[in-house]
Design a protein around this motif. Structure first.
Motif, PDB file in Angstrom:
ATOM      1  N   SER A  90      -4.165  -4.499  -0.459  1.00  0.00           N
ATOM      2  CA  SER A  90      -5.244  -3.560  -0.774  1.00  0.00           C
ATOM      3  C   SER A  90      -6.475  -3.821   0.095  1.00  0.00           C
ATOM      4  CB  SER A  90      -5.594  -3.671  -2.267  1.00  0.00           C
ATOM      5  OG  SER A  90      -6.662  -2.808  -2.582  1.00  0.00           O
ATOM      6  N   LYS A  91      -6.820  -5.115   0.251  1.00  0.00           N
ATOM      7  CA  LYS A  91      -7.999  -5.451   1.043  1.00  0.00           C
ATOM      8  C   LYS A  91      -7.762  -5.111   2.522  1.00  0.00           C
ATOM      9  CE  LYS A  91      -9.747  -9.187  -1.904  1.00  0.00           C
ATOM     10  NZ  LYS A  91     -10.071 -10.643  -1.976  1.00  0.00           N
ATOM     11  N   ARG A  92      -6.638  -5.534   3.066  1.00  0.00           N
ATOM     12  CA  ARG A  92      -6.364  -5.299   4.482  1.00  0.00           C
ATOM     13  C   ARG A  92      -6.203  -3.803   4.775  1.00  0.00           C
ATOM     14  NH1 ARG A  92      -4.891  -9.899   7.542  1.00  0.00           N
ATOM     15  NH2 ARG A  92      -5.870 -11.675   6.505  1.00  0.00           N
ATOM     16  N   ARG A  93      -5.629  -3.067   3.843  1.00  0.00           N
ATOM     17  CA  ARG A  93      -5.463  -1.622   4.031  1.00  0.00           C
ATOM     18  C   ARG A  93      -6.809  -0.928   4.102  1.00  0.00           C
ATOM     19  NH1 ARG A  93      -3.781   0.645  -1.223  1.00  0.00           N
ATOM     20  NH2 ARG A  93      -6.056   0.568  -1.467  1.00  0.00           N
ATOM     21  N   ASN A  94      -7.705  -1.231   3.186  1.00  0.00           N
ATOM     22  CA  ASN A  94      -9.032  -0.611   3.191  1.00  0.00           C
ATOM     23  C   ASN A  94      -9.805  -0.976   4.459  1.00  0.00           C
ATOM     24  OD1 ASN A  94      -8.537   0.549   0.699  1.00  0.00           O
ATOM     25  ND2 ASN A  94      -9.435  -1.170  -0.444  1.00  0.00           N
ATOM     26  N   GLY A  95      -9.678  -2.232   4.880  1.00  0.00           N
ATOM     27  CA  GLY A  95     -10.357  -2.654   6.108  1.00  0.00           C
ATOM     28  C   GLY A  95      -9.813  -1.943   7.341  1.00  0.00           C
ATOM     29  N   LEU A  96      -8.479  -1.762   7.395  1.00  0.00           N
ATOM     30  CA  LEU A  96      -7.871  -1.079   8.527  1.00  0.00           C
ATOM     31  C   LEU A  96      -8.286   0.389   8.589  1.00  0.00           C
ATOM     32  CD1 LEU A  96      -5.912  -1.122  10.910  1.00  0.00           C
ATOM     33  CD2 LEU A  96      -4.050  -0.661   9.285  1.00  0.00           C
ATOM     34  N   LEU A  97      -8.288   1.065   7.454  1.00  0.00           N
ATOM     35  CA  LEU A  97      -8.701   2.473   7.415  1.00  0.00           C
ATOM     36  C   LEU A  97     -10.184   2.622   7.776  1.00  0.00           C
ATOM     37  CD1 LEU A  97      -6.791   3.690   4.217  1.00  0.00           C
ATOM     38  CD2 LEU A  97      -6.152   3.984   6.617  1.00  0.00           C
ATOM     39  N   LYS A  98     -11.006   1.671   7.344  1.00  0.00           N
ATOM     40  CA  LYS A  98     -12.420   1.708   7.680  1.00  0.00           C
ATOM     41  C   LYS A  98     -12.627   1.531   9.178  1.00  0.00           C
ATOM     42  CE  LYS A  98     -16.821  -0.565   6.671  1.00  0.00           C
ATOM     43  NZ  LYS A  98     -17.494  -1.659   5.911  1.00  0.00           N
ATOM     44  N   LYS A  99     -11.894   0.589   9.778  1.00  0.00           N
ATOM     45  CA  LYS A  99     -12.005   0.374  11.221  1.00  0.00           C
ATOM     46  C   LYS A  99     -11.520   1.595  11.998  1.00  0.00           C
ATOM     47  CE  LYS A  99     -13.654  -3.814  11.278  1.00  0.00           C
ATOM     48  NZ  LYS A  99     -14.999  -4.110  11.838  1.00  0.00           N
ATOM     49  N   GLU A 104      -9.399  10.395  18.971  1.00  0.00           N
ATOM     50  CA  GLU A 104      -8.535  10.984  17.946  1.00  0.00           C
ATOM     51  C   GLU A 104      -7.639   9.878  17.400  1.00  0.00           C
ATOM     52  OE1 GLU A 104      -5.550  14.815  17.263  1.00  0.00           O
ATOM     53  OE2 GLU A 104      -6.245  14.279  19.277  1.00  0.00           O
ATOM     54  N   VAL A 105      -7.829   9.554  16.131  1.00  0.00           N
ATOM     55  CA  VAL A 105      -7.173   8.409  15.514  1.00  0.00           C
ATOM     56  C   VAL A 105      -6.341   8.877  14.337  1.00  0.00           C
ATOM     57  CG1 VAL A 105      -7.522   6.154  14.415  1.00  0.00           C
ATOM     58  CG2 VAL A 105      -9.085   6.925  16.219  1.00  0.00           C
ATOM     59  N   GLY A 106      -5.160   8.323  14.227  1.00  0.00           N
ATOM     60  CA  GLY A 106      -4.289   8.580  13.079  1.00  0.00           C
ATOM     61  C   GLY A 106      -3.617   7.295  12.628  1.00  0.00           C
ATOM     62  N   VAL A 107      -3.708   7.025  11.334  1.00  0.00           N
ATOM     63  CA  VAL A 107      -3.128   5.796  10.776  1.00  0.00           C
ATOM     64  C   VAL A 107      -2.285   6.180   9.551  1.00  0.00           C
ATOM     65  CG1 VAL A 107      -3.577   3.537   9.749  1.00  0.00           C
ATOM     66  CG2 VAL A 107      -5.075   4.412  11.563  1.00  0.00           C
ATOM     67  N   MET A 108      -1.061   5.666   9.507  1.00  0.00           N
ATOM     68  CA  MET A 108      -0.178   5.859   8.341  1.00  0.00           C
ATOM     69  C   MET A 108       0.321   4.495   7.871  1.00  0.00           C
ATOM     70  SD  MET A 108       2.062   9.259   9.203  1.00  0.00           S
ATOM     71  CE  MET A 108       2.804   8.520  10.654  1.00  0.00           C
ATOM     72  N   ILE A 109       0.188   4.272   6.577  1.00  0.00           N
ATOM     73  CA  ILE A 109       0.578   2.993   5.981  1.00  0.00           C
ATOM     74  C   ILE A 109       1.491   3.279   4.780  1.00  0.00           C
ATOM     75  CG2 ILE A 109      -0.225   0.847   4.922  1.00  0.00           C
ATOM     76  CD1 ILE A 109      -2.923   1.310   6.316  1.00  0.00           C
ATOM     77  N   PHE A 110       2.618   2.611   4.733  1.00  0.00           N
ATOM     78  CA  PHE A 110       3.518   2.685   3.587  1.00  0.00           C
ATOM     79  C   PHE A 110       3.550   1.322   2.916  1.00  0.00           C
ATOM     80  CE2 PHE A 110       5.003   6.081   6.319  1.00  0.00           C
ATOM     81  CZ  PHE A 110       5.218   7.127   5.427  1.00  0.00           C
ATOM     82  N   SER A 111       3.300   1.307   1.644  1.00  0.00           N
ATOM     83  CA  SER A 111       3.340   0.044   0.894  1.00  0.00           C
ATOM     84  C   SER A 111       4.793  -0.371   0.657  1.00  0.00           C
ATOM     85  CB  SER A 111       2.594   0.197  -0.434  1.00  0.00           C
ATOM     86  OG  SER A 111       3.300   1.108  -1.280  1.00  0.00           O
ATOM     87  N   THR A 126       6.227  -0.492  -2.013  1.00  0.00           N
ATOM     88  CA  THR A 126       6.813   0.379  -3.037  1.00  0.00           C
ATOM     89  C   THR A 126       7.065   1.787  -2.521  1.00  0.00           C
ATOM     90  OG1 THR A 126       4.599   0.931  -3.851  1.00  0.00           O
ATOM     91  CG2 THR A 126       5.722  -0.951  -4.875  1.00  0.00           C
ATOM     92  N   GLY A 127       6.699   2.041  -1.228  1.00  0.00           N
ATOM     93  CA  GLY A 127       6.941   3.347  -0.640  1.00  0.00           C
ATOM     94  C   GLY A 127       5.769   4.323  -0.757  1.00  0.00           C
ATOM     95  N   LYS A 128       4.637   3.853  -1.227  1.00  0.00           N
ATOM     96  CA  LYS A 128       3.472   4.724  -1.356  1.00  0.00           C
ATOM     97  C   LYS A 128       2.793   4.888   0.005  1.00  0.00           C
ATOM     98  CE  LYS A 128      -0.615   5.491  -4.219  1.00  0.00           C
ATOM     99  NZ  LYS A 128      -1.470   4.944  -5.313  1.00  0.00           N
ATOM    100  N   LEU A 129       2.363   6.117   0.300  1.00  0.00           N
ATOM    101  CA  LEU A 129       1.769   6.439   1.607  1.00  0.00           C
ATOM    102  C   LEU A 129       0.249   6.418   1.523  1.00  0.00           C
ATOM    103  CD1 LEU A 129       1.891   7.499   4.565  1.00  0.00           C
ATOM    104  CD2 LEU A 129       1.964   9.827   3.601  1.00  0.00           C
TER     105      LEU A 129
END
Length: 236
Positions: A22-31, A42-49, A51-54
């Protein structure tokens, strides 16, 4: 004391793993957001947890980012393959030839040629384009004429001002000449009124002091010298 170096490996504890995710995901999206704003990227980031959540972020949209990625990847693959590169340039040349043909056809129609295949609507559109073009040409011509008229008026005003200044200078010079004339010839009139012409050594100075001085040569006057009569008596 500074923090110790964290070993990068899978976290076995599920709770700690979820908190770190959760912490690393929020930091990555913020960066990613900061990078898009600061660098106009133009930046695009996709993260799957696990559990499969996007979780995703895109400066424009995920779809446009993916399409741009696929296109860039395809172009890179084509430039890497000589056959694909030749086909790409062939398609580009064919597209340019078609554009040139369309422009030539449009130019001929604008000049009144090859109108047989056009419908009434096409002719109406062509007429509207010609009227707009003609209006633009007339506006440009009128603007040029107005600029030339303003330039001529400005030059005429400058010439008029120069003429006025020259007229003032001529009048000033004329007044100075009149004053000088009065000083010179007025004094000579006063002195000449009480004086007769003078004859000196046969040089005749005229009475008119306003006119030019005439110098004339005259014959010297004969003088009668009376010699005393002497009788010379000689004694014989």
């Amino acid at each position: 004391m500074g923090r110790g170096k964290i070993v990068i490996r899978r976290i076995d504890n599920s709770t700690s793993r979820q908190v770190t995710f959760s912490k690393r995901r929020n930091g990555l999206l913020k960066k990613a957001k900061e990078l898009a704003i600061l660098c106009d990227a133009e930046v695009g980031v996709m993260i799957f947890s696990s559990t499969g959540k996007l979780y995703d972020f895109a400066s424009t949209s995920i779809k446009s980012v993916i399409e741009r990625y696929d296109k860039a990847k395809e172009e890179h693959h084509q430039f890497g393959n000589p056959d694909s590169e030749v086909k790409l340039w062939q398609r580009e040349a064919a597209m340019l030839r078609q554009q040139l043909h369309n422009l030539q056809e449009s130019h001929r129609q604008m000049t009144g040629e090859e109108l047989s295949g056009l419908s009434v609507k096409d002719l109406q559109n062509l007429e509207n384009q010609l009227e707009m073009s003609l209006r633009g040409v007339r506006m440009k011509k009128d603007q040029l004429l107005m600029d030339e008229i303003q330039d001529l008026n400005r030059k005429g005003n400058l010439i008029h001002q120069e003429n006025v200044e020259l007229y003032k200078k001529v009048n000033l010079i004329r007044q100075e000449n009149m004053e000088l004339y009065k000083k010179v010839y007025g004094t000579r009139n006063v002195n000449g009124a009480n004086r007769n012409p003078i004859l000196t050594n046969g040089l005749d100075i005229g009475e008119d002091s306003h006119g030019p001085v005439n110098l004339q040569l005259s014959q010297p006057q004969q003088q009668n010298y009376e010699e005393p009569a002497r009788a010379t008596k000689l004694g014989l």
